[in-house]
Design a protein around this motif. Structure first.
Motif, short mmCIF file in Angstrom:
data_model
loop_
_atom_site.label_atom_id
_atom_site.label_comp_id
_atom_site.label_asym_id
_atom_site.label_seq_id
_atom_site.Cartn_x
_atom_site.Cartn_y
_atom_site.Cartn_z
N ALA A 159 0.95 -1.18 0.11
CA ALA A 159 0.18 0.03 0.00
C ALA A 159 1.08 1.43 -0.13
O ALA A 159 0.61 2.36 -0.86
N ILE A 160 1.90 1.20 0.86
CA ILE A 160 2.91 2.40 1.01
C ILE A 160 3.69 2.46 -0.31
O ILE A 160 3.85 3.60 -0.64
N ASP A 161 4.37 1.41 -0.65
CA ASP A 161 5.58 1.63 -1.60
C ASP A 161 5.01 1.56 -3.05
O ASP A 161 5.50 2.25 -3.80
N LYS A 162 3.85 1.04 -3.21
CA LYS A 162 3.53 0.85 -4.56
C LYS A 162 2.08 1.57 -4.97
O LYS A 162 1.80 2.67 -5.59
N VAL A 163 1.05 1.11 -4.23
CA VAL A 163 -0.31 1.81 -4.29
C VAL A 163 -0.58 3.19 -4.02
O VAL A 163 -1.04 4.09 -4.89
N GLN A 164 0.04 3.63 -3.16
CA GLN A 164 0.18 5.35 -2.85
C GLN A 164 0.60 5.85 -4.06
O GLN A 164 0.15 7.25 -3.94
N HIS A 165 1.71 5.65 -4.56
CA HIS A 165 2.18 6.24 -5.62
C HIS A 165 1.57 5.90 -6.98
O HIS A 165 1.96 6.66 -7.95
N GLN A 166 0.86 5.01 -7.45
CA GLN A 166 -0.06 4.93 -8.65
C GLN A 166 -1.62 4.66 -8.18
O GLN A 166 -2.26 3.78 -8.84
N HIS A 167 -1.96 5.46 -7.45
CA HIS A 167 -3.31 5.45 -6.96
C HIS A 167 -4.38 5.26 -7.94
O HIS A 167 -5.11 4.38 -8.33
N GLY A 168 -4.28 6.36 -8.86
CA GLY A 168 -5.14 6.61 -9.95
C GLY A 168 -5.06 5.33 -11.08
O GLY A 168 -6.13 4.90 -11.42
N GLU A 169 -4.00 4.98 -11.40
CA GLU A 169 -3.70 3.81 -12.18
C GLU A 169 -4.53 2.31 -11.72
O GLU A 169 -4.97 1.86 -12.45
N VAL A 170 -4.06 2.20 -10.39
CA VAL A 170 -4.52 1.04 -9.72
C VAL A 170 -6.15 1.21 -9.98
O VAL A 170 -6.66 0.33 -10.29
N ALA A 171 -6.63 2.23 -9.31
CA ALA A 171 -8.08 2.48 -9.20
C ALA A 171 -8.77 2.30 -10.67
O ALA A 171 -9.74 1.64 -11.00
N ASP A 172 -8.08 2.95 -11.71
CA ASP A 172 -8.73 2.78 -12.88
C ASP A 172 -8.65 1.22 -13.57
O ASP A 172 -9.73 0.88 -14.27
N MET A 173 -7.66 0.64 -13.17
CA MET A 173 -7.69 -0.95 -13.61
C MET A 173 -8.60 -1.72 -13.07
O MET A 173 -9.09 -2.67 -13.57
#
Length: 235
Positions: A75-89
């Protein structure tokens, strides 16, 4: 290949308040993520679960026995920095949701799908304000733009910790609706997992049990149930 594992270097772990939430200290030293970021957690209950994982380590640290720590790191190292891309996917699952693609035959399977999946779609229409339409066959058919946007907005509204868990709830079940259903406790997670595997369970009834496939499914089930627990701890 080296079989070296990091050794336990601390006596005890403790949960302490930190800017923006809570963290875990090992003999007074604050835990960091693999990317050296501060391990700041949104709730005390999540921090306590992670502290228990660290305290449970013996002489050597075994990351496979620390699922909450690994999810928080992601969550901290990956998702937090790519939140928009992950949410769209994840939101894109709404336009090809498992629950909307129904068998052409036999009638018994069609009825089983309808009995199990229609209530989930009805729940989503009422609780999420999003009515997805089921189709017969496997050819893609688009859902209404405004319905998909409603679901997308809800996915984007999740914080990084919730989204890290939601990623597994959706990708493992193959359904954006079942991901929301698990997160919002429509039914217990074991039942939701079984609903997501309806087609596979039908195939087992027709063709018999396969040990390798069963083992793979059990691994996915454990991951799905963990994701639900991690989501709950993030609230």
């Amino acid at each position: 290949m080296s079989d070296w594992k990091p050794k336990r270097f601390w006596t005890s772990g403790a949960v302490v308040e930190a800017d923006g939430g809570y963290t875990v200290e090992l003999d007074g030293r604050r835990v960091k993520t693999p990317a050296k970021a501060a391990l700041v957690l949104p709730t005390r209950t999540m921090a306590e679960a992670i502290a228990q994982e660290w305290d449970a380590q013996d002489k050597e640290i075994d990351p496979t026995m620390m699922p909450f720590t690994r999810s928080a790191n992601a969550a901290i190292d990956k998702v937090q920095h790519q939140h928009g891309e992950v949410a769209d996917m994840l939101a894109d699952y709404g336009d090809s949701d498992l629950l909307c693609y129904r068998a052409t035959h036999p009638e018994a399977l069609q009825k089983r799908q309808s009995d199990a999946w229609d209530p989930a779609l009805d729940w989503a229409a009422e609780m999420l304000g999003a009515r997805l339409v089921p189709f017969v066959g496997v050819v893609h058919q688009s859902q209404a733009t405004e319905v998909l946007q409603q679901l997308r907005n809800r996915v984007h509204g999740l914080n990084a910790f919730q989204l890290a868990a939601f990623h597994d709830l959706v990708s493992l079940s193959g359904s954006l609706i079942l991901g929301f259903a698990a997160a919002q406790e429509w039914r217990n997670p074991d039942e939701i997992w079984r609903i997501s595997r309806l087609d596979e369970l039908w195939q087992i009834e027709q063709w018999g049990h396969d040990d390798e496939a069963h083992a793979a499914a059990e691994i996915k089930k454990v991951a799905f149930l963990h994701a639900k627990r991690f989501f709950d701890l993030s609230i």
